[in-house]
Design an enzyme around this catalytic site. Structure first.
Site, PDB file in Angstrom:
ATOM      1  N   GLU A   1     -54.143  -9.031  57.256  1.00 33.66           N
ATOM      2  CA  GLU A   1     -53.234  -9.476  58.320  1.00 33.66           C
ATOM      3  C   GLU A   1     -51.863  -8.876  58.055  1.00 33.66           C
ATOM      4  O   GLU A   1     -51.370  -8.932  56.928  1.00 33.66           O
ATOM      5  CB  GLU A   1     -53.058 -11.009  58.315  1.00 33.66           C
ATOM      6  CG  GLU A   1     -54.172 -11.793  58.925  1.00 33.66           C
ATOM      7  CD  GLU A   1     -53.866 -13.288  59.005  1.00 33.66           C
ATOM      8  OE1 GLU A   1     -52.679 -13.671  59.096  1.00 33.66           O
ATOM      9  OE2 GLU A   1     -54.825 -14.064  58.983  1.00 33.66           O
TER      10      GLU A   1
ATOM     11  N   TRP B   1     -52.678  -8.235  62.646  1.00 36.29           N
ATOM     12  CA  TRP B   1     -52.679  -9.598  63.192  1.00 36.29           C
ATOM     13  C   TRP B   1     -51.841  -9.589  64.447  1.00 36.29           C
ATOM     14  O   TRP B   1     -50.655  -9.342  64.351  1.00 36.29           O
ATOM     15  CB  TRP B   1     -52.117 -10.580  62.166  1.00 36.29           C
ATOM     16  CG  TRP B   1     -52.313 -12.010  62.590  1.00 36.29           C
ATOM     17  CD1 TRP B   1     -51.356 -12.872  63.057  1.00 36.29           C
ATOM     18  CD2 TRP B   1     -53.542 -12.739  62.583  1.00 36.29           C
ATOM     19  NE1 TRP B   1     -51.916 -14.089  63.337  1.00 36.29           N
ATOM     20  CE2 TRP B   1     -53.261 -14.037  63.061  1.00 36.29           C
ATOM     21  CE3 TRP B   1     -54.867 -12.411  62.228  1.00 36.29           C
ATOM     22  CZ2 TRP B   1     -54.240 -15.020  63.189  1.00 36.29           C
ATOM     23  CZ3 TRP B   1     -55.831 -13.383  62.357  1.00 36.29           C
ATOM     24  CH2 TRP B   1     -55.518 -14.677  62.829  1.00 36.29           C
TER      25      TRP B   1
ATOM     26  N   TYR C   1     -41.677 -13.230  57.974  1.00 31.84           N
ATOM     27  CA  TYR C   1     -41.268 -14.527  57.420  1.00 31.84           C
ATOM     28  C   TYR C   1     -40.332 -14.345  56.223  1.00 31.84           C
ATOM     29  O   TYR C   1     -39.486 -15.190  55.956  1.00 31.84           O
ATOM     30  CB  TYR C   1     -42.489 -15.366  57.002  1.00 31.84           C
ATOM     31  CG  TYR C   1     -43.375 -15.717  58.173  1.00 31.84           C
ATOM     32  CD1 TYR C   1     -42.904 -16.513  59.210  1.00 31.84           C
ATOM     33  CD2 TYR C   1     -44.679 -15.233  58.257  1.00 31.84           C
ATOM     34  CE1 TYR C   1     -43.703 -16.829  60.294  1.00 31.84           C
ATOM     35  CE2 TYR C   1     -45.479 -15.543  59.333  1.00 31.84           C
ATOM     36  CZ  TYR C   1     -44.988 -16.343  60.349  1.00 31.84           C
ATOM     37  OH  TYR C   1     -45.777 -16.652  61.424  1.00 31.84           O
TER      38      TYR C   1
ATOM     39  N   ASN D   1     -59.559 -18.515  54.492  1.00 28.66           N
ATOM     40  CA  ASN D   1     -58.317 -17.835  54.827  1.00 28.66           C
ATOM     41  C   ASN D   1     -57.152 -18.600  54.217  1.00 28.66           C
ATOM     42  O   ASN D   1     -56.981 -19.805  54.459  1.00 28.66           O
ATOM     43  CB  ASN D   1     -58.110 -17.782  56.341  1.00 28.66           C
ATOM     44  CG  ASN D   1     -56.820 -17.062  56.705  1.00 28.66           C
ATOM     45  OD1 ASN D   1     -56.713 -15.839  56.546  1.00 28.66           O
ATOM     46  ND2 ASN D   1     -55.820 -17.808  57.156  1.00 28.66           N
ATOM     47  N   GLU D   2     -56.375 -17.902  53.425  1.00 27.74           N
ATOM     48  CA  GLU D   2     -55.133 -18.421  52.856  1.00 27.74           C
ATOM     49  C   GLU D   2     -55.238 -19.818  52.261  1.00 27.74           C
ATOM     50  O   GLU D   2     -54.503 -20.735  52.654  1.00 27.74           O
ATOM     51  CB  GLU D   2     -54.021 -18.379  53.912  1.00 27.74           C
ATOM     52  CG  GLU D   2     -53.724 -16.984  54.384  1.00 27.74           C
ATOM     53  CD  GLU D   2     -52.429 -16.885  55.193  1.00 27.74           C
ATOM     54  OE1 GLU D   2     -51.852 -17.919  55.527  1.00 27.74           O
ATOM     55  OE2 GLU D   2     -52.007 -15.751  55.459  1.00 27.74           O
TER      56      GLU D   2
ATOM     57  N   ASP E   1     -52.834 -22.194  62.079  1.00 28.88           N
ATOM     58  CA  ASP E   1     -52.025 -21.684  63.175  1.00 28.88           C
ATOM     59  C   ASP E   1     -52.887 -21.259  64.377  1.00 28.88           C
ATOM     60  O   ASP E   1     -52.930 -20.088  64.744  1.00 28.88           O
ATOM     61  CB  ASP E   1     -51.192 -20.505  62.640  1.00 28.88           C
ATOM     62  CG  ASP E   1     -50.253 -19.932  63.687  1.00 28.88           C
ATOM     63  OD1 ASP E   1     -49.949 -20.632  64.658  1.00 28.88           O
ATOM     64  OD2 ASP E   1     -49.844 -18.767  63.523  1.00 28.88           O
TER      65      ASP E   1
ATOM     66  N   TYR F   1     -46.638 -10.702  55.314  1.00 27.75           N
ATOM     67  CA  TYR F   1     -45.637 -10.786  56.384  1.00 27.75           C
ATOM     68  C   TYR F   1     -44.234 -10.476  55.890  1.00 27.75           C
ATOM     69  O   TYR F   1     -43.270 -11.032  56.399  1.00 27.75           O
ATOM     70  CB  TYR F   1     -45.721 -12.163  57.046  1.00 27.75           C
ATOM     71  CG  TYR F   1     -46.997 -12.311  57.857  1.00 27.75           C
ATOM     72  CD1 TYR F   1     -47.067 -11.836  59.159  1.00 27.75           C
ATOM     73  CD2 TYR F   1     -48.131 -12.888  57.300  1.00 27.75           C
ATOM     74  CE1 TYR F   1     -48.244 -11.931  59.896  1.00 27.75           C
ATOM     75  CE2 TYR F   1     -49.312 -12.993  58.029  1.00 27.75           C
ATOM     76  CZ  TYR F   1     -49.359 -12.516  59.321  1.00 27.75           C
ATOM     77  OH  TYR F   1     -50.518 -12.603  60.049  1.00 27.75           O
TER      78      TYR F   1
ATOM     79  N   ASN G   1     -53.132 -11.119  53.277  1.00 24.87           N
ATOM     80  CA  ASN G   1     -52.328 -11.233  54.500  1.00 24.87           C
ATOM     81  C   ASN G   1     -50.866 -11.122  54.086  1.00 24.87           C
ATOM     82  O   ASN G   1     -50.427 -11.873  53.214  1.00 24.87           O
ATOM     83  CB  ASN G   1     -52.547 -12.596  55.152  1.00 24.87           C
ATOM     84  CG  ASN G   1     -53.989 -12.802  55.585  1.00 24.87           C
ATOM     85  OD1 ASN G   1     -54.766 -11.851  55.640  1.00 24.87           O
ATOM     86  ND2 ASN G   1     -54.339 -14.044  55.902  1.00 24.87           N
TER      87      ASN G   1
ATOM     88  N   LYS H   1     -48.142 -12.496  68.094  1.00 27.78           N
ATOM     89  CA  LYS H   1     -48.366 -11.304  67.263  1.00 27.78           C
ATOM     90  C   LYS H   1     -49.447 -10.384  67.825  1.00 27.78           C
ATOM     91  O   LYS H   1     -49.803  -9.377  67.201  1.00 27.78           O
ATOM     92  CB  LYS H   1     -48.688 -11.717  65.823  1.00 27.78           C
ATOM     93  CG  LYS H   1     -47.505 -12.405  65.138  1.00 27.78           C
ATOM     94  CD  LYS H   1     -47.643 -12.514  63.644  1.00 27.78           C
ATOM     95  CE  LYS H   1     -46.512 -13.324  63.056  1.00 27.78           C
ATOM     96  NZ  LYS H   1     -46.575 -14.760  63.375  1.00 27.78           N
TER      97      LYS H   1
HETATM   98  C1  BDP Z   1     -51.177 -16.132  58.544  1.00 24.42           C
HETATM   99  C2  BDP Z   1     -52.385 -16.928  59.007  1.00 24.42           C
HETATM  100  C3  BDP Z   1     -52.626 -16.829  60.512  1.00 24.42           C
HETATM  101  C4  BDP Z   1     -51.320 -17.013  61.244  1.00 24.42           C
HETATM  102  C5  BDP Z   1     -50.341 -15.943  60.789  1.00 24.42           C
HETATM  103  C6  BDP Z   1     -49.001 -16.040  61.510  1.00 24.42           C
HETATM  104  O1  BDP Z   1     -53.549 -16.505  58.333  1.00 24.42           O
HETATM  105  O2  BDP Z   1     -53.565 -17.785  60.910  1.00 24.42           O
HETATM  106  O3  BDP Z   1     -51.477 -16.993  62.627  1.00 24.42           O
HETATM  107  O4  BDP Z   1     -50.114 -16.148  59.427  1.00 24.42           O
HETATM  108  O5  BDP Z   1     -48.126 -16.736  60.997  1.00 24.42           O
HETATM  109  O6  BDP Z   1     -50.628 -16.656  57.417  1.00 24.42           O
HETATM  110  O7  BDP Z   1     -48.859 -15.471  62.574  1.00 24.42           O
END
Ligand code: BDP
Length: 577
Positions: free
Chosen positions: A481, A526, A449, A393-394, A154, A445, A443, A546
């Site tokens: 994140e 993030w 999400y 990362n991920e 991303d 969300y 990380n 973000k």
């Molecule tokens: C995470 C990723 C990051 C993305 C972020 C997002 O590590 O690179 O920018 O999500 O969705 O999963 O904003």
């Protein structure tokens, strides 16, 4: 790897400026011998990504060609001459005066070529072919057609010569590398210095360490290729986030009573280790406040801009951050030097983002990641600010990742046994790779999400998940994140997604969870700033919103909240002396 330096024995010139440039959409440059120079071209700024410099072809990812004519400085006699690229994304091939000097894969790490036998005094022609086209074989890899350009990550796949190109001269025989490791016994700083030289049997190395009104000197005869010297500094001034004390180490090589080479390096005396569920800096618990970032700015893309680096450090300082992660690739060397000087803690990450462990590419990906970790440790091993290596990362898979990361972890450990190693993860409790990490970075969300719009429900899930992760692994956890896309100036009460109020609520509640768990040792929001990414239905205008600052570095409401929480309401284990 020694960064070029200017002194009596070493010189460099920076080739930054306007170069000649052309796209090669039919990939005919090699067939038509552009390697020896091309006539049709337009000017381009170096360093900078090519994508946003023109009115056209923003999404053209390569191949493209650069060329520059230069003269060799007339006083560079009897020197080894090297051309060094700080970063070129993604594949590059370099020709000097029509001869191929080398090829490199990977976008964010330096590479260099010895051109002593190819450079001439007058009219040198440097030609560089850059190919940033995405491929599943590359790391980071191409993704599926859900975004454009089709990345499996991303951020925008900016291409071009991103960091300075330096032409430098060093003695034909002399110093080749310096590695510094520090430890602490009570108030004494122990500095172990390994010095690699050409085979200079019978010559001497002179070390001097200066700082805080003291000077230590040491002389040793060169017997082996690597000389190991230990310096003891009584009542040393240690390096930490509040007082980033740096000593000046100078290494001279003396042959037949004459100095033939010299190099100076900043040294911070500090230790970093994981003990139980804590991260200890100089034996004291440290709690990370800060961000994942990007090297990203309008027009220049991923190019090196000193003023933006200064601005970002200034904003991070204003807001009370003490750390950041080089998400999702190594940052410029200048960024790292300033982290040492300004007292920031850095989780230093290789460009391994979006790994899929697909069987057709897994072997090549492991080769590339191994190359990246070698290049990164070689480049950044002497920075006191680097407190951790991040291997990815991920990564996608929870099953195949175990073996992959074990190999990478062992490689990194072998190259540097003085820093913890992590993998930044999204898989959670099932992840095999977590078994080998020293610190768990996750990380999350929830509330974005998943559980969109519902921060309370999100935080309940987060709370349970981190407890079970800790229960299983008994290792410190960093929330590396968490964040919500926020359109600057968009408001709502009650808070709704995309509003500044929602970002404030989201970040505040996540931080409450972080502060309620003793094993959580860091909160990285993030992102520091909004940043450019590929176009897709979740990315309005191809921007990830973000950031707590806009892409041009203006604060959103969340920036003021963070300043309050980080600067004025001290986190649980704020590092202090
Ligand atoms: C995470 C990723 C990051 C993305 C972020 C997002 O590590 O690179 O920018 O999500 O969705 O999963 O904003």
């Amino acid at each position: 790897m020694l960064y070029p330096q200017r002194n009596k024995y070493r010189h460099f010139v920076d080739l930054s400026g306007f170069w000649d440039f052309r796209f090669d959409p039919d990939d005919k440059g090699i067939g038509e011998n552009w390697t020896t120079g091309f006539n049709i071209s337009r000017p381009i700024a170096v360093p900078a990504s090519w994508n946003d410099q023109f009115a056209d072809d923003r999404d053209f990812l390569g191949p493209a060609w650069y060329q520059l004519k230069f003269k060799k400085p007339s006083d560079w006699k009897k020197k080894k001459i090297i051309i060094r690229f700080g970063s070129v994304n993604y594949l590059s091939e370099v020709w000097l005066n029509g001869e191929l000097v080398g090829q490199h894969e990977g976008g964010h790490l330096p590479f260099e070529y010895d051109i002593s036998n190819k450079i001439v005094l007058e009219d040198n022609l440097l030609v560089v072919r850059v190919d940033g086209r995405l491929s599943e074989e590359h790391v980071p890899p191409k993704g599926r057609p859900m975004n454009y350009p089709q990345t499996n990550f991303d951020f925008y796949p900016f291409c071009g010569i991103h960091r300075p190109v330096l032409l430098y001269a060093i003695p034909t025989e002399g110093l080749r590398d310096i590695t510094v490791r520090t430890s602490i016994i009570e108030t004494t700083g122990i500095i172990k210095v390994s010095i690699e030289t050409d085979s200079l049997k019978g010559a001497y190395v002179n070390l001097s360490l200066k700082g805080f009104g003291k000077e230590l000197n040491y002389t040793s005869k060169i017997d082996e290729k690597i000389q190991k010297i230990t310096l003891e500094v009584k009542n040393a001034k240690f390096w930490n986030t509040e007082t980033p004390n740096l000593y000046d180490l100078t290494v001279d090589i003396v042959k037949e009573d004459l100095i033939i080479d010299s190099y100076s390096l900043k040294v911070g005396v500090r230790t970093i280790e994981v003990k139980g569920d804590k991260l200890l800096l100089n034996g004291k618990s440290v709690y990370l406040t800060g961000f994942g970032r990007h090297e990203d700015f309008p027009i220049t893309g991923r190019g090196y801009i000193p003023a933006v680096i200064i601005k970002d450090y200034s904003l991070m300082n204003w807001i009370g951050a003490n750390s950041f992660r080089t998400s999702h690739y190594p940052y410029s060397e200048q960024m790292m030097d300033l982290a040492d000087r300004l007292g920031f803690l850095v989780i230093d990450e290789i460009p391994a983002v979006g790994l899929t462990f697909n069987k057709n590419v897994i072997a090549r990906h492991l080769e590339l990641c191994t190359q990246y970790i070698e290049e990164l440790i070689k480049r950044d091993k002497n920075h006191p600010s680097v407190i951790m290596w991040s291997l990815a990362n991920e990564p996608h898979s929870s099953l195949k990742s175990g073996e992959f990361f074990k190999a990478l972890y062992d490689k990194a450990r072998k190259l540097d046994n003085s820093r913890p190693i992590t993998i930044v993860n999204m898989m959670g409790v099932r992840d095999k790779a977590f078994e080998i990490c020293d610190v768990l970075c996750i990380n999350r969300y929830y509330g974005w999400y998943m559980q969109p719009g519902s921060v309370n429900e999100a935080c309940e899930i987060l709370s349970k998940e981190v407890d079970s992760l800790y229960e299983k692994h008994r290792k410190p956890i960093i929330i590396s994140e968490f964040g919500a896309d926020t359109i600057p100036g968009w408001h709502s009460q009650p808070p709704e997604m995309f509003s500044e109020e929602y970002q404030v609520e989201f970040i505040k509640k996540y931080i409450e969870i972080c502060r309620s768990k003793p094993y959580i040792i860091g909160e990285h929001v993030w992102n520091l700033c909004d940043f450019k990414t590929s176009q897709g239905i979740t990315r309005m205008g191809g921007i990830n919103y973000k950031g707590v600052f806009t892409r041009d570095r203006r604060p959103k409401m969340a920036a003021h909240l963070l300043r309050k929480l980080w600067k004025f309401q001290n986190p649980k284990f704020k590092y202090s002396y």
